[in-house]
Enzyme design. Structure first.
Site, short mmCIF file in Angstrom:
data_model
loop_
_atom_site.label_atom_id
_atom_site.label_comp_id
_atom_site.label_asym_id
_atom_site.label_seq_id
_atom_site.Cartn_x
_atom_site.Cartn_y
_atom_site.Cartn_z
N ARG A 24 0.81 -1.21 0.00
CA ARG A 24 0.00 0.00 0.00
C ARG A 24 0.85 1.27 0.00
NH1 ARG A 24 -2.92 3.75 2.59
NH2 ARG A 24 -5.11 3.74 2.03
N ASP A 56 -7.12 -3.34 3.10
CA ASP A 56 -6.09 -4.30 3.48
C ASP A 56 -6.46 -4.86 4.84
OD1 ASP A 56 -5.28 -2.44 5.36
OD2 ASP A 56 -3.70 -1.64 4.09
N ASP A 114 1.31 1.12 15.94
CA ASP A 114 2.14 0.00 15.47
C ASP A 114 2.76 -0.81 16.62
OD1 ASP A 114 1.53 0.73 12.91
OD2 ASP A 114 3.43 1.71 12.49
N1 EPU Z 1 -6.90 8.60 6.66
C1 EPU Z 1 -7.98 9.07 5.98
N2 EPU Z 1 -7.79 9.81 4.86
C2 EPU Z 1 -6.57 10.10 4.37
C3 EPU Z 1 -5.43 9.60 5.06
C4 EPU Z 1 -5.63 8.85 6.20
O1 EPU Z 1 -9.12 8.85 6.39
O2 EPU Z 1 -6.46 10.79 3.34
C5 EPU Z 1 -7.10 7.83 7.90
C6 EPU Z 1 -6.78 6.36 7.72
O3 EPU Z 1 -7.90 5.67 7.25
C7 EPU Z 1 -6.39 5.93 9.12
C8 EPU Z 1 -5.76 7.17 9.71
O4 EPU Z 1 -6.18 8.25 8.89
O5 EPU Z 1 -7.50 5.60 9.89
C9 EPU Z 1 -4.24 7.12 9.79
O6 EPU Z 1 -3.68 7.09 8.53
P1 EPU Z 1 -2.22 7.65 8.20
O7 EPU Z 1 -2.31 8.33 6.89
O8 EPU Z 1 -1.71 8.43 9.37
O9 EPU Z 1 -1.39 6.32 8.09
P2 EPU Z 1 -0.65 5.73 6.84
O10 EPU Z 1 0.22 6.77 6.22
O11 EPU Z 1 -1.60 5.01 5.98
C10 EPU Z 1 1.46 5.04 8.25
C11 EPU Z 1 2.25 3.80 8.43
C12 EPU Z 1 1.48 2.80 9.28
C13 EPU Z 1 1.17 3.45 10.63
C14 EPU Z 1 0.40 4.77 10.40
C15 EPU Z 1 0.12 5.53 11.68
C16 EPU Z 1 3.56 3.64 6.42
C17 EPU Z 1 3.85 2.91 5.16
N3 EPU Z 1 2.56 3.19 7.14
O12 EPU Z 1 0.27 4.66 7.56
O13 EPU Z 1 2.32 1.68 9.49
O14 EPU Z 1 0.38 2.58 11.40
O15 EPU Z 1 1.16 5.63 9.53
O16 EPU Z 1 1.29 5.81 12.36
O17 EPU Z 1 4.25 4.58 6.77
C18 EPU Z 1 2.86 -0.59 9.85
O18 EPU Z 1 4.05 -0.28 9.73
O19 EPU Z 1 2.50 -1.72 10.28
C19 EPU Z 1 1.83 0.39 9.49
C20 EPU Z 1 0.58 0.07 9.21
#
Ligand code: EPU
Length: 413
Positions: free
Chosen positions: A89, A113, A301
């Site tokens: 993703r 996912d 995490d």
């Molecule tokens: N969200 C929205 N709209 C958006 C963006 C996010 O609704 O446009 C919501 C998501 O649905 C979720 C929340 O906001 O409920 C958090 O999303 P965020 O964008 O902060 O997370 P991410 O960028 O998708 C990254 C890490 C995750 C980690 C989260 C929170 C990466 C590749 N992934 O995800 O890591 O849990 O930030 O810290 O950087 C992992 O490593 O196991 C993992 C899932």
């Protein structure tokens, strides 16, 4: 794996998965050769390397020295295919840099996912405010902009991904972009630092507001990836759950303040060392309440790892998950080991039990897998964690490191 060993010794953590993937995408912003160091040897780095190659870059990953070298051509392709995005993703993080470099980008939509479907609305809204047109066609997000311009953007929620997308588009946009309510994770600070080294103008790094003044072009650099706080935190929990003594090297305890403080409340001795920290546990842990929140709050995490810890602790704890509700799915697997956990919406009540008993369990994502392995370390008898390939995505050399610390565990298949 067979539970019961006390883990004792030293482990060294490398760069953060959730930083390096974005740093690789940030390399697209500059023509020429970017070098990243402290790169973890995990599958997601290979997937991102493949994606960059398909965009026209040359990418080599020298695992012996934990280094990735990316050479970015003058003209890039601008399409991220579904076969890669569905495997990882985080591929979505090429959206901002490709739009900034090519004025056009087609990225396959990742879809749901195992930890729930995650929106892209804030990514899209931010890019639209900067002058992009964004549509959704045949499963692809298609964004185009003749020229991106500065804008004022307020995020509804400090999303890590949306902050990165908007930031990477803004560094080459014309004028100044102010992004408010941004994520402040150490991985965001890391990418801001790399972009600054490349020549970007960013103010407010580490705060809730980033002010980005676009520049004409950026230069390639050599950058060291920030250490993986989630891997470091997982080792800290491993010390506590097994009543062990683990020194975690190349880690920054400041990035784990709340988590380490919770372990102290659970009864552990935590101390800083020259390049990391040491966690020693001499008693049965006490259950600790946790609430996941964006940084500097408790990281989602590490939530499954702490549920595993609470499951054998003295007393009961309330765990509140505010980011990914589906992260409680793994609780059903933990119950197969004898854990007493009840969930209701985004709350889980964990009542500590005296002992867990080994059983086959299935890992559904990286962190659930880590939580199940931690539980298996203390479960009586043999635990088999299926779907362990999920764990390999976030933890380089996990089994070898566990064995080095005295665990009885082997990788199969
Ligand atoms: N969200 C929205 N709209 C958006 C963006 C996010 O609704 O446009 C919501 C998501 O649905 C979720 C929340 O906001 O409920 C958090 O999303 P965020 O964008 O902060 O997370 P991410 O960028 O998708 C990254 C890490 C995750 C980690 C989260 C929170 C990466 C590749 N992934 O995800 O890591 O849990 O930030 O810290 O950087 C992992 O490593 O196991 C993992 C899932």
């Amino acid at each position: 794996m067979t539970g019961g060993s006390r883990l004792v010794g030293e482990v060294r953590v490398t760069g953060a998965k959730n930083s390096v993937l974005k740093l690789m995408a940030a390399a697209l912003l500059a023509r020429g050769t970017t070098t990243l160091t402290e790169v973890p040897d995990i599958l997601d780095v290979e997937i991102m390397a493949e994606l960059l190659r398909r965009l026209g870059c040359q990418v080599s990953h020298d695992k012996a020295v934990a280094q990735v070298v990316i050479t970015v051509p003058d003209a890039l392709e601008h399409r991220a295919d579904y076969d890669l995005v569905r495997r990882m993703r985080a591929s979505i993080c090429v959206l901002g840099p490709l739009l900034a470099r090519c004025g056009q980008v087609d990225v396959a939509l990742p879809g749901g996912d195992n930890i729930g479907s995650r929106g892209l609305d804030m990514h899209i809204d931010g890019l639209e405010r900067m002058g992009a047109t964004v549509t959704n066609e045949h499963g692809y997000l298609i964004a185009s902009a003749a020229a991106l311009h500065g804008a004022s953007i307020w995020l509804d929620f400090p999303s890590v991904g949306a902050t990165e997308t908007i930031l990477m588009a803004a560094v080459l946009a014309k004028g100044t972009t102010v992004i408010d309510n941004v994520a402040r994770e150490p991985e965001i600070v890391d990418i801001c630092q790399m972009l600054t080294e490349m020549g970007a103008r960013i103010e407010g790094i580490g705060s809730s507001t980033l002010t980005v003044t676009g520049v004409e072009s950026l230069e390639p650099v050599t950058h060291r990836t920030v250490s993986d706080r989630i891997v470091a935190g997982t080792w800290a929990v491993a010390a506590v759950i097994t009543g062990g003594d683990i020194t975690v090297r190349n880690a920054n305890p400041d990035h784990l303040r709340i988590a380490l403080d919770k372990l102290t409340t659970a009864g552990a001795e935590v101390s800083s060392t020259d390049d990391g920290f040491r966690v020693v546990m001499r008693e049965r842990p006490k259950a600790v309440d946790i609430v996941t929140l964006p940084y500097p709050g408790f990281p989602t995490d590490l939530q499954p790892q702490f549920i595993a810890l609470n499951s054998i602790s003295e007393g009961a704890a309330l765990v509140t998950e505010n980011l990914f509700e589906a992260r409680f799915r793994f609780v059903q697997e933990l119950a197969r080991l004898g854990a007493d956990v009840r969930t209701d919406g985004h709350h889980a009540l964990v009542r500590g039990v005296e002992r867990l008993s080994g059983a086959p369990v299935e890992s559904t994502d990286i962190r659930a897998g880590a939580g199940l392995v931690l539980a298996g370390l203390v479960a009586e008898g043999v635990t088999t964690v299926y779907g362990a390939s999920h764990i390999d995505r976030g933890y380089a050399g996990f089994v070898d490191q566990l064995v080095g610390l005295g665990a009885t565990v082997e990788a199969q298949g």
